[in-house]
Design an enzyme around this catalytic site. Structure first.
Site, PDB file in Angstrom:
ATOM      1  N   GLN A 214      19.867 103.652  84.675  1.00 33.66           N
ATOM      2  CA  GLN A 214      19.044 104.886  83.656  1.00 33.66           C
ATOM      3  C   GLN A 214      19.368 105.159  82.541  1.00 33.66           C
ATOM      4  OE1 GLN A 214      18.505 109.521  85.195  1.00 33.66           O
ATOM      5  NE2 GLN A 214      20.357 108.731  85.887  1.00 33.66           N
TER       6      GLN A 214
ATOM      7  N   TYR B 123      33.916 106.473  95.430  1.00 31.85           N
ATOM      8  CA  TYR B 123      33.384 106.219  94.122  1.00 31.85           C
ATOM      9  C   TYR B 123      34.197 106.868  92.935  1.00 31.85           C
ATOM     10  CZ  TYR B 123      30.115 107.363  90.388  1.00 31.85           C
ATOM     11  OH  TYR B 123      29.548 107.462  88.811  1.00 31.85           O
TER      12      TYR B 123
END
Length: 284
Positions: A12, A127
């Protein structure tokens, strides 16, 4: 100024960088294909550095599947820590400035005041942990780095919350969305603009910065604004995090203070609703 290397070009932010660089006519920006530019392949990326001798290296490559990471710690760590270390080492060798993208997930999100760069990073997910480890390995190899922590990234490219909501809104009258997680969306086009501003201004004010759009919202209010601005007739229903259990725990409050980016880097930051309207206009 020498060339600018972008890793993670197909993601992205990589696509947004290509878009903004074209708009601004930025010279010498190189987007190596990911087959050759895998940040875990030391020899491969070393030959790219040797070929281009970059002044800047922008790392958009990351393991970002937040829930999946809970079961794939080793893979997430390889990409988010070891891959970053590979780039940092090469940046040190070649005198290249590293621009590393990080995340609000490095914070626990238990407070209720906007987070500054010096606040304690206490990740509550795999994460977040591996992204923090990625930040921490950089200074051993180079002092020329910018770490940009961002949040709730979306754009007209790749998969993201805005596009998911618009897709779901096509065939549903009602959507249940979490309202007790607070943060700030970031239009990836704006983040790309910030990165290129740092490069074009040749700033040497190295360090960690927070960058998202201005303002504060919840996922519920964000979704409501998406439907409102796109003219999609969907009723949004607020739900608590507990009603939508996920494998990884998210920070409940991850609003980041952007004062440092604005004063030190001189970047102008639009309000999240302004940028959301721009994105939706482009998607249409």
């Amino acid at each position: 100024m020498g060339s600018i290397l972008v890793f993670g070009a197909s993601g992205q932010l990589g696509q947004c960088l290509a878009h903004v660089a074209q708009e601004r006519k930025v010279p010498g920006i190189v987007f190596p294909p990911e087959a050759q530019a895998n940040i875990l392949n030391v020899n491969g990326i070393q030959s790219i550095f040797a070929e281009h001798k970059p002044t800047y290296c922008i790392n958009c490559a990351a393991y970002t599947a937040v829930d999946k990471a809970e079961d794939e710690l080793e893979l997430a760590r390889k990409i988010n820590r070891d891959g970053v270390e590979n780039l940092a080492r090469l940046c040190g060798e070649f005198g290249t400035t590293l621009i590393q993208i990080s995340t609000d997930f490095v914070f626990a999100g238990t407070g209720n005041t906007p987070l500054v760069e010096t606040d304690a990073a206490e990740p509550i997910s795999v994460y977040g942990l591996t992204k923090l480890e990625g930040e921490q390995v950089i200074p051993a190899h180079t002092s020329q780095f910018f770490i940009l922590r961002t949040s709730w990234l979306y754009s007209e490219y790749a998969n993201n919350f805005v596009k998911t909501m618009l897709r779901l809104g096509q065939d549903r009258d009602e959507l249940r969305v979490i309202w007790d997680q607070t943060g700030t969306p970031c239009y990836a086009i704006d983040l790309a603009g910030c990165i290129l501003t740092i490069i074009q201004s040749q700033s040497q004010q190295y360090g960690i910065y927070h960058y998202s759009n201005e303002g504060v919202t919840s996922w519920y209010d964000f979704a409501t604004a998406i439907f409102e601005l796109s003219g999609t007739p969907v009723k949004t229903v607020p739900i608590r995090t507990a009603e939508y259990p996920t494998k990884a725990t998210r920070p409940a409050y991850s609003v980041m203070d952007k004062t440092k980016a604005k004063t030190v880097l001189g970047v102008a930051i639009p309000h999240w609703r302004t940028s959301l309207a721009t994105c939706i206009g482009r998607l249409k």
